[in-house]
Design a protein around this motif. Structure first.
Motif, PDB file in Angstrom:
ATOM      1  N   ARG A   1       0.859  -1.180   0.000  1.00 24.12           N
ATOM      2  CA  ARG A   1       0.000   0.000   0.000  1.00 24.12           C
ATOM      3  C   ARG A   1       0.895   1.229   0.000  1.00 24.12           C
ATOM      4  O   ARG A   1       1.988   1.199   0.564  1.00 24.12           O
ATOM      5  CB  ARG A   1      -0.878   0.056   1.244  1.00 24.12           C
ATOM      6  CG  ARG A   1      -2.004  -0.953   1.277  1.00 24.12           C
ATOM      7  CD  ARG A   1      -3.113  -0.470   0.358  1.00 24.12           C
ATOM      8  NE  ARG A   1      -4.365  -1.131   0.685  1.00 24.12           N
ATOM      9  CZ  ARG A   1      -5.155  -1.672  -0.222  1.00 24.12           C
ATOM     10  NH1 ARG A   1      -4.822  -1.655  -1.483  1.00 24.12           N
ATOM     11  NH2 ARG A   1      -6.277  -2.220   0.128  1.00 24.12           N
TER      12      ARG A   1
ATOM     13  N   THR B   1      -1.682   5.814   2.518  1.00 26.26           N
ATOM     14  CA  THR B   1      -2.668   4.910   3.111  1.00 26.26           C
ATOM     15  C   THR B   1      -2.210   4.424   4.477  1.00 26.26           C
ATOM     16  O   THR B   1      -2.984   4.427   5.439  1.00 26.26           O
ATOM     17  CB  THR B   1      -2.918   3.706   2.171  1.00 26.26           C
ATOM     18  OG1 THR B   1      -3.345   4.198   0.905  1.00 26.26           O
ATOM     19  CG2 THR B   1      -3.951   2.766   2.747  1.00 26.26           C
TER      20      THR B   1
ATOM     21  N   SER C   1      -2.392   7.240   7.050  1.00 28.70           N
ATOM     22  CA  SER C   1      -3.746   7.551   7.512  1.00 28.70           C
ATOM     23  C   SER C   1      -4.226   6.542   8.555  1.00 28.70           C
ATOM     24  O   SER C   1      -4.963   6.905   9.475  1.00 28.70           O
ATOM     25  CB  SER C   1      -4.726   7.630   6.340  1.00 28.70           C
ATOM     26  OG  SER C   1      -4.885   6.377   5.729  1.00 28.70           O
TER      27      SER C   1
END
Length: 155
Positions: free
Chosen positions: A15, A19, A22
């Motif tokens: 990822r 991402t 977060s």
């Protein structure tokens, strides 16, 4: 008290850093899938998590956010064990992240003897669980959080 530091192994997460960042920068996301048996014992918002377990209160707050590369969490000042845990994210291409955890704790001699050698095991276990969860999601699989257990027992 002396400072004890542990660096976890680096893993490749499938990822992008945005991402991963977060996920760790909003602490309320980390407790969304906590089993119902712990309901009411965990309170969280974007910047903090407070847990009460077997009469022990424990809190974590966000100490620092560096977008897409670092999130540092620390104890809330009420803990019997002062610590920081840092999540490092480095981009690898456009869709992957090299990730590792670093833990620093202030341990007195007795605590260091009791749990000092288990801290590496704990960091490695957390890293393994994160790697498994993120890479399962990247592969389009769902992640079953119900079987995730505390990474290490200090007994």
């Amino acid at each position: 008290m002396s400072e004890t530091s542990v660096k976890g192994r680096e893993v490749l997460l499938k990822r992008p850093p945005m991402t991963i960042f977060s996920l760790f920068s909003d602490l309320s996301l980390l407790v969304q899938n906590v089993p119902e048996e712990y309901g009411g014992k965990i309170q969280a918002d974007k910047d903090s998590v407070h847990i009460e377990y077997k009469g022990i209160k424990f809190g974590i707050v966000v100490d620092r956010r560096e977008p897409f590369s670092l999130v540092v969490l620390k104890d809330d000042g009420q803990s019997f064990l002062p610590f920081t845990i840092s999540f490092f994210m480095d981009p690898v291409g456009i869709d992957s992240t090299l990730f590792h955890i670093e833990l620093t704790a202030e341990l007195n001699f007795m605590m260091k003897m009791m749990i000092g050698n288990k801290l590496q095991e704990m960091v490695d276990s957390i890293t393994d669980q994160i790697e498994k969860a993120i890479n399962s999601l990247a592969a389009g699989q769902s992640v079953d959080f119900s079987d995730i257990k505390p990474p290490v027992s200090f007994s």
